[in-house]
Write an enzyme that holds these catalytic residues in place. Structure first.
Site, PDB file in Angstrom:
ATOM      1  N   LYS A 115      13.479  -5.051  -4.625  1.00 53.37           N
ATOM      2  CA  LYS A 115      12.832  -4.258  -3.577  1.00 53.37           C
ATOM      3  C   LYS A 115      13.881  -3.644  -2.652  1.00 53.37           C
ATOM      4  O   LYS A 115      15.003  -4.156  -2.544  1.00 53.37           O
ATOM      5  CB  LYS A 115      11.912  -5.152  -2.729  1.00 53.37           C
ATOM      6  CG  LYS A 115      10.672  -5.666  -3.417  1.00 53.37           C
ATOM      7  CD  LYS A 115       9.880  -6.568  -2.481  1.00 53.37           C
ATOM      8  CE  LYS A 115       8.621  -7.092  -3.139  1.00 53.37           C
ATOM      9  NZ  LYS A 115       7.626  -6.043  -3.404  1.00 53.37           N
ATOM     10  N   ARG A 134       0.500 -10.551 -10.691  1.00 50.50           N
ATOM     11  CA  ARG A 134      -0.482 -10.542 -11.777  1.00 50.50           C
ATOM     12  C   ARG A 134      -0.080 -11.482 -12.910  1.00 50.50           C
ATOM     13  O   ARG A 134      -0.928 -12.002 -13.634  1.00 50.50           O
ATOM     14  CB  ARG A 134      -0.677  -9.111 -12.272  1.00 50.50           C
ATOM     15  CG  ARG A 134       0.510  -8.468 -12.925  1.00 50.50           C
ATOM     16  CD  ARG A 134       0.436  -6.943 -12.932  1.00 50.50           C
ATOM     17  NE  ARG A 134       0.598  -6.412 -11.583  1.00 50.50           N
ATOM     18  CZ  ARG A 134       0.553  -5.111 -11.295  1.00 50.50           C
ATOM     19  NH1 ARG A 134       0.374  -4.219 -12.257  1.00 50.50           N
ATOM     20  NH2 ARG A 134       0.687  -4.703 -10.049  1.00 50.50           N
ATOM     21  N   ASP A 152       8.883  -6.693 -10.391  1.00 48.38           N
ATOM     22  CA  ASP A 152       8.242  -6.726  -9.077  1.00 48.38           C
ATOM     23  C   ASP A 152       6.720  -6.668  -9.179  1.00 48.38           C
ATOM     24  O   ASP A 152       6.028  -6.758  -8.171  1.00 48.38           O
ATOM     25  CB  ASP A 152       8.759  -5.571  -8.208  1.00 48.38           C
ATOM     26  CG  ASP A 152       8.390  -5.733  -6.742  1.00 48.38           C
ATOM     27  OD1 ASP A 152       8.163  -6.887  -6.315  1.00 48.38           O
ATOM     28  OD2 ASP A 152       8.313  -4.719  -6.031  1.00 48.38           O
ATOM     29  N   ASP A 159       3.862 -13.071   0.788  1.00 46.29           N
ATOM     30  CA  ASP A 159       3.346 -12.749  -0.539  1.00 46.29           C
ATOM     31  C   ASP A 159       2.619 -13.943  -1.170  1.00 46.29           C
ATOM     32  O   ASP A 159       2.149 -13.854  -2.306  1.00 46.29           O
ATOM     33  CB  ASP A 159       4.471 -12.274  -1.455  1.00 46.29           C
ATOM     34  CG  ASP A 159       3.993 -11.271  -2.495  1.00 46.29           C
ATOM     35  OD1 ASP A 159       2.932 -10.652  -2.269  1.00 46.29           O
ATOM     36  OD2 ASP A 159       4.665 -11.112  -3.519  1.00 46.29           O
ATOM     37  N   GLU A 179       4.865  -9.023 -10.232  1.00 44.58           N
ATOM     38  CA  GLU A 179       4.909 -10.430 -10.634  1.00 44.58           C
ATOM     39  C   GLU A 179       3.636 -11.206 -10.317  1.00 44.58           C
ATOM     40  O   GLU A 179       3.318 -12.190 -10.986  1.00 44.58           O
ATOM     41  CB  GLU A 179       6.113 -11.117  -9.977  1.00 44.58           C
ATOM     42  CG  GLU A 179       5.915 -11.627  -8.549  1.00 44.58           C
ATOM     43  CD  GLU A 179       5.536 -10.559  -7.540  1.00 44.58           C
ATOM     44  OE1 GLU A 179       4.817 -10.897  -6.577  1.00 44.58           O
ATOM     45  OE2 GLU A 179       5.958  -9.403  -7.698  1.00 44.58           O
ATOM     46  N   LYS A 199      -2.638 -16.327  -5.465  1.00 47.74           N
ATOM     47  CA  LYS A 199      -1.241 -16.002  -5.773  1.00 47.74           C
ATOM     48  C   LYS A 199      -0.338 -16.624  -4.709  1.00 47.74           C
ATOM     49  O   LYS A 199      -0.498 -16.351  -3.520  1.00 47.74           O
ATOM     50  CB  LYS A 199      -1.061 -14.481  -5.795  1.00 47.74           C
ATOM     51  CG  LYS A 199       0.390 -14.000  -5.812  1.00 47.74           C
ATOM     52  CD  LYS A 199       0.468 -12.489  -5.596  1.00 47.74           C
ATOM     53  CE  LYS A 199       1.904 -12.040  -5.372  1.00 47.74           C
ATOM     54  NZ  LYS A 199       1.994 -10.589  -5.069  1.00 47.74           N
TER      55      LYS A 199
END
Length: 484
Positions: free
Chosen positions: A261, A335, A331, A272, A333, A249
């Protein structure tokens, strides 16, 4: 900081400098007599009477020009303990002004196989610091001279260096701020890996639209930056055997999108994309050490921003697999990025297995803290191999449950599935259950949720805080032990 290591098979003869000797747990120095004068030997014994011998490392000045380090070795020493000992030694060197250290390797027992290699590997891993944007950088050089018969082979030196370079590259990527390492820049940096021997293919938005990777594209549609899927192939075998596949990811910055967020700690969302960084670092390591394996790394690179064109809660998108997803929370996202990447990897490369990595859920931190990554898998053999590899390099994983009963928590009334569980509970498991739906051909698959492992505010055994590079060494060990 630069570390320069020199190896020399010669007698250990120094009258000054920082001198390092290895002893047993009782700090028996009787076999070191020949390196010191009779007066110095007496002085060392007197010094040791005043020391806490439970410490792993004891240092003291023997004269104004000679400093001694005594490092105790356990009887049951293994690779992890050797690495941790090397990392401890690095911490000692930070306070020493003269940055040249002479290590006597002759006192290492023969049963400690490749101790020096692991010791220096730990030393090097601990030395990492991200100082790119500091006006005052630590430009000092540390010289490590290893003298004696117990030095790593040339092949081992190359292997350790390759793993370090891959781990450092992953740490560098995670440490970059979002205004620098956005998807466009990330894709450019990955194209440079061709020089290491990797075949790199970059799919931009135009190509992704043709492939109908709508779950990935939906995440990035609110950003002025592009969205990409990048594949990196390493062919270390002459045959056309199925590759091992690793998927990451790569959300370069995650605001949460329309489901914004909280402001507090949002700056941490630069990491992330750590799952993708692990895949990239691993592929670089495999290429540098000329691993005898066929492997492919696949990363989805996006930026999740709130914009007039951003994906909305309630949108329904059709994935590359053909399955539809109702977006209840923008949020959730990661996946969505992985969904298209997983199906594409399985269909295009027909791998032996697929392992994906992602900073996917905060729930896994609630479950496992910063001690274990969450492991979810459809395959017992692959799970066992990952657990064993993790224990060997101290990058641990803990298997969590998957079960068809969780499916009803992500079933949607309006589409094939929804991207979150609105009922509550089992956040990490339902996320993994979602991903499993995009493995269409029963390929052995494992998902590693590394949200608690990718970044450390307080540092760990082999890192000094910040990006950890967790996963590069774990997956390299898996390949080295089971697939080469």
């Amino acid at each position: 900081m630069t570390i320069i290591t020199n190896y020399k098979k010669a007698d250990f003869k120094f009258k000054s400098g920082n001198l390092i000797f290895f002893v047993n747990e009782k700090y028996d120095v009787s076999n070191l007599k020949k390196y010191f004068t009779s007066y110095e030997n007496k002085f060392i014994k007197e010094i040791l009477k005043l020391q806490d011998l439970s410490k792993k490392i004891i240092s003291f000045d023997l004269s104004s020009v000679k400093k001694i380090f005594l490092i105790s070795l356990e009887n049951n020493l293994n690779s992890t303990k050797s690495e941790n000992l090397g990392a401890k030694f690095f911490n000692y060197t930070k306070e020493i002004k003269k940055k040249e250290f002479n290590i006597n390797s002759n006192q290492i027992p023969k049963n400690f196989e490749n101790f020096m290699g692991y010791f220096l590997h730990g030393f090097n891993l601990k030395s990492y610091a991200f100082e790119k944007y500091k006006s005052k950088k630590n430009n000092k050089k540390i010289y490590i001279n290893v003298i004696g018969k117990n030095i790593p082979s040339l092949n081992d030196q190359k292997k350790f260096k390759a793993i370090e370079q891959g781990t450092f590259f992953a740490r560098d990527l995670v440490s970059e701020p979002g205004n620098v390492l956005h998807p466009d820049e990330y894709a450019k940096r990955l194209s440079l890996l061709k020089k290491d021997g990797l075949k790199v293919t970059i799919y931009d938005e135009k190509k992704l639209k043709k492939l109908r990777m709508n779950t990935l594209l939906g995440v990035g549609q609110g950003s002025i930056r592009g969205s990409y899927l990048v594949t990196m192939e390493w062919k270390g075998l002459k045959d056309n055997s199925k590759p091992l596949a690793f998927v990451g990811k790569g959300v370069c910055f995650d605001t949460g999108g329309i489901s914004l967020k909280p402001a507090k700690f949002m700056e941490d969302m630069t990491y992330d994309m750590a799952g993708s960084a692990v895949v990239v670092g691993l592929m670089k390591s495999l290429a540098l050490r000329k691993a005898k394996v066929n492997a492919v790394g696949v990363v989805g690179l996006v930026e999740n921003m709130p914009d007039g064109n951003a994906q909305r809660p309630g949108d329904i998108v059709k994935s590359y697999s053909g399955k539809t997803v109702e977006i209840l929370n923008t949020d959730a996202e990661g996946r969505l990025v992985l969904a298209d990447a997983l199906t594409y990897t399985e269909e295009k490369f027909k791998p032996k297995f697929i392992i994906d990595l992602a900073t996917l859920t905060g729930a896994i931190i609630v479950s496992l803290g910063s001690e274990y990554a969450g492991l979810f898998s459809n395959d017992d053999k692959l799970s066992k191999q990952l657990i064993e590899a993790g224990e060997k390099v101290e990058e641990k994983v803990w298997r969590m449950p998957l079960n068809e009963n969780f499916d009803r928590l992500i079933d949607s009334k309006n589409a094939d599935m929804q991207n979150i569980n609105y009922v509550g509970g089992a956040g990490s498991t339902t996320a993994a259950q979602f991903l499993q739906r995009f493995i269409l051909k029963k390929t052995p698959w494992a998902h590693l949720d590394i949200a608690g492992m990718a970044f450390s505010k307080y540092g760990g055994a082999l890192n000094s805080g910040g990006a950890t590079g967790y996963g590069v060494r774990l997956l390299n060990k898996l390949i080295e032990d089971k697939y080469e």
